[in-house]
Design a protein around this motif. Sequence first.
Motif, mmCIF file in Angstrom:
data_model
loop_
_atom_site.group_PDB
_atom_site.id
_atom_site.type_symbol
_atom_site.label_atom_id
_atom_site.label_comp_id
_atom_site.label_asym_id
_atom_site.label_seq_id
_atom_site.Cartn_x
_atom_site.Cartn_y
_atom_site.Cartn_z
ATOM 1 N N CYS A 105 28.944 42.828 33.306
ATOM 2 C CA CYS A 105 29.854 42.200 34.265
ATOM 3 C C CYS A 105 29.684 40.682 34.308
ATOM 4 O O CYS A 105 30.518 39.981 34.874
ATOM 5 C CB CYS A 105 29.695 42.813 35.652
ATOM 6 N N PHE A 143 34.669 38.966 33.336
ATOM 7 C CA PHE A 143 35.690 38.598 34.312
ATOM 8 C C PHE A 143 35.879 37.082 34.385
ATOM 9 O O PHE A 143 34.975 36.320 34.058
ATOM 10 C CB PHE A 143 35.295 39.089 35.716
ATOM 11 N N ILE A 190 35.863 34.171 36.901
ATOM 12 C CA ILE A 190 35.322 33.957 38.246
ATOM 13 C C ILE A 190 35.479 32.474 38.569
ATOM 14 O O ILE A 190 34.703 31.630 38.113
ATOM 15 C CB ILE A 190 33.846 34.395 38.356
ATOM 16 N N GLU A 210 35.037 30.638 41.233
ATOM 17 C CA GLU A 210 34.021 29.923 42.015
ATOM 18 C C GLU A 210 32.954 29.269 41.144
ATOM 19 O O GLU A 210 32.346 28.271 41.540
ATOM 20 C CB GLU A 210 33.306 30.867 43.007
ATOM 21 N N PRO A 267 28.839 34.220 43.979
ATOM 22 C CA PRO A 267 30.214 34.549 44.387
ATOM 23 C C PRO A 267 30.312 35.956 44.957
ATOM 24 O O PRO A 267 29.633 36.877 44.486
ATOM 25 C CB PRO A 267 30.999 34.433 43.080
ATOM 26 N N SER A 268 31.164 36.133 45.951
ATOM 27 C CA SER A 268 31.317 37.441 46.588
ATOM 28 C C SER A 268 31.828 38.483 45.597
ATOM 29 O O SER A 268 31.496 39.658 45.706
ATOM 30 C CB SER A 268 32.237 37.348 47.800
ATOM 31 N N VAL A 269 32.624 38.052 44.625
ATOM 32 C CA VAL A 269 33.118 38.991 43.622
ATOM 33 C C VAL A 269 31.948 39.573 42.821
ATOM 34 O O VAL A 269 31.990 40.721 42.400
ATOM 35 C CB VAL A 269 34.185 38.347 42.702
ATOM 36 N N CYS A 270 30.885 38.810 42.663
ATOM 37 C CA CYS A 270 29.692 39.297 41.953
ATOM 38 C C CYS A 270 28.859 40.209 42.852
ATOM 39 O O CYS A 270 28.493 41.317 42.453
ATOM 40 C CB CYS A 270 28.830 38.130 41.484
ATOM 41 N N PHE A 318 30.458 43.629 43.493
ATOM 42 C CA PHE A 318 30.856 44.451 42.354
ATOM 43 C C PHE A 318 29.831 45.529 42.053
ATOM 44 O O PHE A 318 28.633 45.275 42.014
ATOM 45 C CB PHE A 318 31.043 43.586 41.097
ATOM 46 N N SER A 339 39.375 49.297 40.755
ATOM 47 C CA SER A 339 40.019 48.037 41.107
ATOM 48 C C SER A 339 41.199 48.330 42.019
ATOM 49 O O SER A 339 41.909 49.313 41.818
ATOM 50 C CB SER A 339 40.498 47.332 39.830
#
Length: 144
Positions: free
Chosen positions: A12, A16, A18, A20, A51-54, A57, A82
């Motif tokens: 990951c 992706f 990202i 940020e 990052p919040s996406v990290c 996840f 997703s």
Amino acid sequence: MNNRKCGDCKACCYSFNIAEISLKKGQLCPHIKNNIGSVGCCSIFGDQLRPSVCSGFECLYLQGLFGRSERPDKTGILAYFSELENGQICVVAQELKRNKFKTSKGKNMLDALRTIRQTMESKTNAPVHLVKHHFNSKKDVDKK
């Protein structure tokens, strides 16, 4: 509860875009540490800079839906859920190395993901799609 860790897997960390941290898909995250520790390989793991996406996840391996031999770095396939802007859920299979969907392990994973998709569809009474991202960026949508 599942207590799985990423270990040496960094799938990951390059799969992706990202914004940020100005990371583009295919580039290895600049926060990867060379020495793998017990908290993983991210130098900002647990930090507010992450990052919040990290931090939010979890691939399907981490969620316990695949065996330990099916960790993304071992199979070459990163699988995850997703949510689209319209609220629709997709099961995503992202090929990390060319032709991994064609291997016996890849075919078995895709079959398992189709079963997960069908189960989700019957439980939610809403359409759920399996989206396959091929290594060369070609995208297939499997509605079977």
